[in-house]
Design an enzyme around this catalytic site. Structure first.
Site, PDB file in Angstrom:
ATOM      1  N   CYS A 116       0.824  -1.240   0.025  1.00  0.00           N
ATOM      2  CA  CYS A 116       0.104  -0.218   0.003  1.00  0.00           C
ATOM      3  C   CYS A 116       0.800   1.275  -0.017  1.00  0.00           C
ATOM      4  O   CYS A 116       0.275   2.402  -0.191  1.00  0.00           O
ATOM      5  CB  CYS A 116      -0.762   0.138   1.168  1.00  0.00           C
ATOM      6  SG  CYS A 116      -2.185  -1.286   1.243  1.00  0.00           S
ATOM      7  N   HIS A 256      -3.417   7.250   2.991  1.00  0.00           N
ATOM      8  CA  HIS A 256      -3.780   5.902   2.359  1.00  0.00           C
ATOM      9  C   HIS A 256      -5.051   5.564   2.898  1.00  0.00           C
ATOM     10  O   HIS A 256      -5.406   5.888   4.033  1.00  0.00           O
ATOM     11  CB  HIS A 256      -2.652   4.989   2.561  1.00  0.00           C
ATOM     12  CG  HIS A 256      -3.082   3.440   2.448  1.00  0.00           C
ATOM     13  ND1 HIS A 256      -3.636   3.362   1.093  1.00  0.00           N
ATOM     14  CD2 HIS A 256      -3.208   2.473   3.148  1.00  0.00           C
ATOM     15  CE1 HIS A 256      -3.817   2.189   0.962  1.00  0.00           C
ATOM     16  NE2 HIS A 256      -3.608   1.415   2.478  1.00  0.00           N
ATOM     17  N   ASN A 286     -10.224   0.024  -0.022  1.00  0.00           N
ATOM     18  CA  ASN A 286      -8.916   0.141  -0.138  1.00  0.00           C
ATOM     19  C   ASN A 286      -8.261  -0.434  -1.329  1.00  0.00           C
ATOM     20  O   ASN A 286      -8.347  -1.643  -1.761  1.00  0.00           O
ATOM     21  CB  ASN A 286      -8.112  -0.775   1.274  1.00  0.00           C
ATOM     22  CG  ASN A 286      -6.481  -0.630   0.839  1.00  0.00           C
ATOM     23  OD1 ASN A 286      -6.111  -0.137   0.150  1.00  0.00           O
ATOM     24  ND2 ASN A 286      -6.196  -0.994   2.287  1.00  0.00           N
TER      25      ASN A 286
END
Ligand code: UT7
Length: 329
Positions: A116, A256, A286
């Protein structure tokens, strides 16, 4: 001569049409909209449907739109850095596949795997090629088809992830706009908490690995949460302190999008007020490497030249980091 910074001069994104809502997930696993919303902040996510489509197929419309916006041809791109954890294939690089699909005949490229935090690492790496004077146009793409490695019988993970892709163009700027500073970190001792068990060289694909469902994403959510909630917040604070930035100096915090509670903790630690925190997790979940460029894309209209942005990410591995940049247009 003024220092060359790598400025973002265009941004674009793409999300697939199919919307997987919390209510649809309720029909697939034992979960409910209330649990998902309160624990993660997610209401829906996008899924790339269709036989034979991979991450590069989301990058193509994202990048073509970006080139159109900037008014340049694909043949002007020098380098493509494709940040992804779900490449089209183990090899060759998705950057190469994308270059061919968009006609970037003069570009070289490579894939960057940092889960990520990948887009953040890609932005920092791509900036080096601009700052050195080696390249004039670097494309940093961040995207994932997370649905390709999610077990839709595992309620602990299938509710979190979605598909999407974004891209930015980096070009030289001598007026002080662009990427100013970065703090990037990794810690391989985090592997047990978030990984894919099989499919790599340690455990190649076999009938047994398929039967054992070892090609899906495996996560120990609470352990990852504890590490993420502290470290993403700390690293964002670190890059701010290093550059003498107070909360009021920050125009936008771009975190994020892994969990709304982790985003809130980062906002609290940095002191950035909620109206300056970019959040779209409720619509996309996500998207791993896609979250940061998708945020930049959706908020592009609100940014002003000279705005101070703090980007921050956290991911499996573990990887984490933060970038301070001045918006260039
Ligand atoms: O970007 C990559 C990095 N990844 C992350 O940042 C993810 C970090 N982790 C998280 O975001 C959270 O840990 C999750 C959202 C994955 C899970 O939330 P949690 O608050 O940590 O829940 P939990 O795992 O502690 O589970 C609490 C309870 C359990 O039931 P019991 O044992 O208390 O009876 C779970 O079985 O919630 C249950 N549960 C669910 N219930 C309804 C787990 N998933 C679900 C679900 N629906 N989807």
């Amino acid at each position: 001569m003024n220092k060359i910074h790598a400025a973002i001069t265009a941004v674009n994104g793409y999300v697939p049409d199919y919307v997987l809502t919390n209510h649809e997930l309720e029909t697939m696993v034992e979960t409910n909209d209330e649990w998902i919303t309160t624990r993660t902040g997610i209401k829906e996510r996008r899924i790339l449907k269709g036989e034979g489509l991979g991450t590069s197929d989301m990058a193509v419309p994202a990048v073509n739109g970006l080139l159109k916006k900037r008014g340049i041809g694909a043949d002007e791109i020098d380098l493509i850095i494709f940040c992804t954890s779900t490449p089209d294939r183990v090899f060759p690089a998705t950057a190469n596949i994308l270059a061919d699909k968009i006609g970037a005949k003069n570009a070289w490229g490579y894939d960057l795997q940092a889960t990520c935090s990948g887009f953040l690492f890609g932005l920092a790496t791509g900036s080096q090629f601009i700052e050195s004077g080696k390249h004039k146009k670097v494309l940093v793409v961040g995207g994932d088809k997370m649905s390709s490695m999610i077990d839709y019988t595992d309620r602990a993970t299938c509710i979190i992830f979605g598909d999407g892709c974004g891209a930015v163009l980096l070009e030289p700027n001598k007026e002080g706009y662009g990427v100013i500073d970065s703090v990037l970190k990794s810690d391989g001792s985090g592997v047990p908490f978030l990984h894919q068990k099989a499919g790599g060289s340690v455990k190649p694909a076999a009938h047994e690995t398929i039967d054992n469902r070892e090609h899906y994403l495996y996560q120990e959510g609470q352990s990852v949460f504890k590490f993420a909630v502290t470290n993403m917040a700390e690293v964002a604070a670190e890059v701010m302190e290093r550059n003498n930035l107070k909360a009021d100096d920050i125009d936008w915090l771009v975190p994020h999008q892994a969990n709304k509670r982790i985003i809130d903790a980062t906002a609290t630690r940095t002191g950035v007020s909620p109206d300056k925190v970019i959040i779209n997790i409720e619509r996309y979940g996500n998207t791993t490497n896609g979250t940061l460029p998708l945020c930049l894309w959706e908020w592009e209209d609100k940014f002003k030249k000279g705005d101070n942005l703090i980007l921050a990410a956290f991911g499996g591995g573990f990887t984490w980091g933060s970038i301070y940049l001045k918006w260039a247009y």
